[in-house]
Design a protein around this motif. Structure first.
Motif, PDB file in Angstrom:
ATOM      1  N   HIS A   8      -2.771 -10.704  -0.852  1.00  0.00           N
ATOM      2  CA  HIS A   8      -4.068 -10.936  -1.493  1.00  0.00           C
ATOM      3  C   HIS A   8      -3.901 -11.617  -2.839  1.00  0.00           C
ATOM      4  N   LYS A  21     -13.180  -9.171   2.011  1.00  0.00           N
ATOM      5  CA  LYS A  21     -12.113 -10.114   2.356  1.00  0.00           C
ATOM      6  C   LYS A  21     -12.679 -11.335   3.079  1.00  0.00           C
ATOM      7  N   ASP A  25     -12.988  -4.620  -4.920  1.00  0.00           N
ATOM      8  CA  ASP A  25     -12.810  -3.597  -3.907  1.00  0.00           C
ATOM      9  C   ASP A  25     -12.282  -2.320  -4.552  1.00  0.00           C
ATOM     10  N   SER A  33     -14.238  -3.143   2.906  1.00  0.00           N
ATOM     11  CA  SER A  33     -13.149  -4.038   2.489  1.00  0.00           C
ATOM     12  C   SER A  33     -13.145  -5.314   3.314  1.00  0.00           C
ATOM     13  N   SER A  74      -8.471  -6.845  -5.274  1.00  0.00           N
ATOM     14  CA  SER A  74      -8.127  -6.022  -4.118  1.00  0.00           C
ATOM     15  C   SER A  74      -8.070  -4.547  -4.503  1.00  0.00           C
TER      16      SER A  74
END
Lengths: 126, 229, 261
Positions: free
Chosen positions: C78, B45, B149, B41, B77
């Motif tokens: 996010h 990111k 992800d 992850s 995400s």
């Protein structure tokens, strides 16, 4: 879906093999347009890049041909298709015979067994 | 094209990535695999510009990454968080307004493919359909890089299958690079071009999957078992 | 620009609960005022005080709104931060929506207060009532913006701390930093040199209240001293405005560079 292919062998080869069988079985006839790379990928859950490679592989064997802007087609060249048919037959027999021999069967046993099997099968089918 | 040059990422004193070098080329679906907490992850990111490296440099298409890289990177995400007051349709309209490269037509095409109802409210969607919607939103952008992800985790087999099929159908492998992290390796192993294995913040392997099969006669799962040992 | 407008539409929807909470609070205060008035008598006087409280509460509305809105985003940074838009664009959208929400209830409160006050206290002329409430409203709006800028800066600092430490400790640290800064800033602006720079453009508070002295002629001396003591300087206002802008820019910078998802 992954069970169509063995994960330890290149998918592009397995897919090429699968398509050759389809051609021999007549599911794909000479001159037929193959599904697009994406459609085939979707059908068998395989990366379009891999399908592309399969098509290239088949193309290099002249089993299929790509026409610019139109797509990929099964060849209409009968002699190529005949030799494909022959090649696949030889391959299947080779595998079968090798398997039998590994188990210790003699050539005569294999031959007679095969004749007997085919005869019986022919009777039940009749 | 994504390049990580000698990237180290620390959270406090904990090293999440340790001197990572990685080069990923476009036109490929690449799997990033590894155990929980191995740095998957974090890697995503960092590439999305949502985290910053402690050391080293990350570039996407030659540009040094910061948050504004969102312009050419679509990031999905692992979190199951949304603006829940939106309907599916409103979500699409919102994304279309925020990203100049968002293709609404494509979004509705994927929506139909995923059998989602545009008028459903997000807060009423099942987890599976929320997972599908995430895919719709991230695949509808015409971006060079898509990062996903764990798009399959916690979803039932039907949903996972539709997502994998969605990837096959809607990724533009002529131009796009898709980097995906997952635990469900069997589900994706036939659709990956490359696999990158990560362990304790270090890359321990990077292979073309077909080459792996051809040269080592092994699939991803067996290969991983071997290298993780 | 179009992106910002769509974002702002989203912000209205996202911040709506904060607005509703404020509405309920305001209604509660007014309801309490009505009940108290009924029980104790002096209904009109109590209602005047009630409306003043409601108007005064607006000072903190914007900061509360931002707190609510940003706290909601914190769970999904996010989504919020994954955009090509600048942080200034993201924050200004929240500020704008909060400001519009605030303005809508402030205007209603002021109108209600005005109706009530002019009915209750005949000593105010219509003009001075208008001036007073107008000045108070503007002062509240400006104070609200200033407090919001302070809040945004503190929030961005808190968020940066919270990446290293837990929320409680980060909060504590932010609070300490806040008080130290307030003290430092207070000392700074009371330096004679700084005062000389900023104390210009004085406005007498009393000038706003016209027609006030007439009624209270006997106490004119006291009123005079009160008037003298209450001088607003436009220079101070400009100083605070500059500070607010600096804090806003600093908050943007911190979120852009230091906040990680």
């Amino acid at each position: 879906m992954s069970d169509i292919f063995q994960s330890s062998q290149p998918i592009y080869q397995q897919l090429a093999e699968r398509m050759k069988r389809q051609i021999i079985r007549g599911e794909l006839s000479p001159g037929d347009k193959l599904p697009s790379v994406r459609e085939t990928g979707l059908e068998v859950n395989v990366n379009p890049n891999t399908v592309q490679r399969t098509y290239r592989e088949l193309e290099s064997m002249e089993i299929v041909e790509t026409k610019r802007g139109q797509g990929t087609f099964v060849t209409e060249n009968q002699s190529t298709l005949d030799s494909l048919r022959e090649e696949m037959k030889t391959k299947a027999i080779t595998e079968f015979v090798q398997g039998m021999q590994e188990m210790g069967y003699l050539d005569e046993e294999i031959q007679s067994g095969l004749t007997k099997y085919l005869k019986e099968k022919g009777e039940t089918n009749a | 094209m994504i390049t990580l040059t000698d990237v180290t990422k620390k959270y406090g004193s904990k090293k999440a990535l340790d001197h990572v070098n990685l080069e990923l080329t476009p036109g490929k679906l690449i799997g990033l695999v590894g155990e929980n907490g191995s740095g998957k992850s974090t890697t995503l990111k960092l590439i999305a510009g949502l985290n910053y490296p402690t050391k080293g440099e990350i570039k996407v298409d030659g540009n040094k990454v910061n948050r504004k890289i969102a312009k050419s990177v679509s990031y999905l995400s692992e979190l199951d968080e949304y603006y829940r007051f939106f309907t599916v349709k409103q979500s699409i309209a919102f994304y279309a307004s925020q990203f100049a490269d968002f293709n609404e037509e494509k979004a509705y095409e994927i929506l139909r493919f995923m059998k989602l109802n545009p008028n459903d409210k997000l807060k009423h969607l099942s987890k599976g359909n929320r997972g599908r919607l995430k895919i719709v939103l991230s695949l509808s952008r015409n971006v060079p890089v898509i990062l996903m992800d764990e798009p399959l985790s916690g979803l039932d087999p039907m949903v996972r299958d539709s997502i994998v099929k969605g990837l096959i159908s809607f990724i533009d492998l002529e131009k796009q690079l898709v980097l995906i992290t997952t635990h469900e390796i069997r589900e994706v192993e036939n659709v990956l071009d490359e696999v990158v294995a990560i362990k304790d913040g270090s890359i321990i392997g990077h292979h073309n999957v077909e080459q792996l099969r051809e040269e080592k006669h092994t699939g991803i799962v067996d290969w991983m078992t071997e290298i993780y040992g | 620009m179009n992106a910002w407008l769509y974002l702002t539409k989203k912000e209205f929807r996202l911040g709506l609960p904060a607005f509703l909470i404020a509405l309920i609070l305001f209604s509660g205060v007014i309801a309490a005022g009505i009940i108290a008035g009924n029980r104790l008598g002096f209904e009109d006087e109590i209602m005047s005080v009630t409306f003043m409280i409601v108007i005064a509460l607006h000072t903190f509305f914007l900061a509360f709104y931002l707190y609510y809105s940003l706290n909601t985003e914190r769970k999904r940074l996010h989504l919020w931060l994954h955009t090509p838009m600048s942080i200034a664009g993201l924050l200004s959208s929240k500020l704008f929506t909060g400001f519009v929400f605030m303005l809508s209830t402030l205007i209603i409160s002021v109108i209600l207060a005005m109706a009530n006050l002019s009915a209750t206290f005949s000593l105010f002329s219509q003009e001075s009532l208008f001036n007073t409430l107008g000045t108070i409203s503007i002062a509240i709006l400006l104070a609200a913006l200033f407090i919001s800028a302070v809040f945004l800066l503190l929030w961005s600092i808190f968020l940066t701390f919270s990446q290293k430490w837990n929320d409680f400790f980060s909060f504590l640290l932010t609070v300490i930093l806040f008080f130290v800064s307030v003290w430092a800033y207070g000392s700074f602006i009371s330096l004679p040199f700084v005062q000389m720079l900023t104390n210009w453009g004085g406005i007498q508070a009393g000038d706003i209240i016209t027609g006030f002295e007439v009624t209270y002629r006997e106490e004119a001396v006291d009123v005079q001293t009160m008037k003298d003591a209450t001088v607003f300087y436009i220079g101070n206002f400009v100083r605070d405005l500059i500070l607010a802008v600096i804090m806003f820019i600093a908050a943007c910078w911190i979120i852009e560079r230091k906040v990680e998802v």
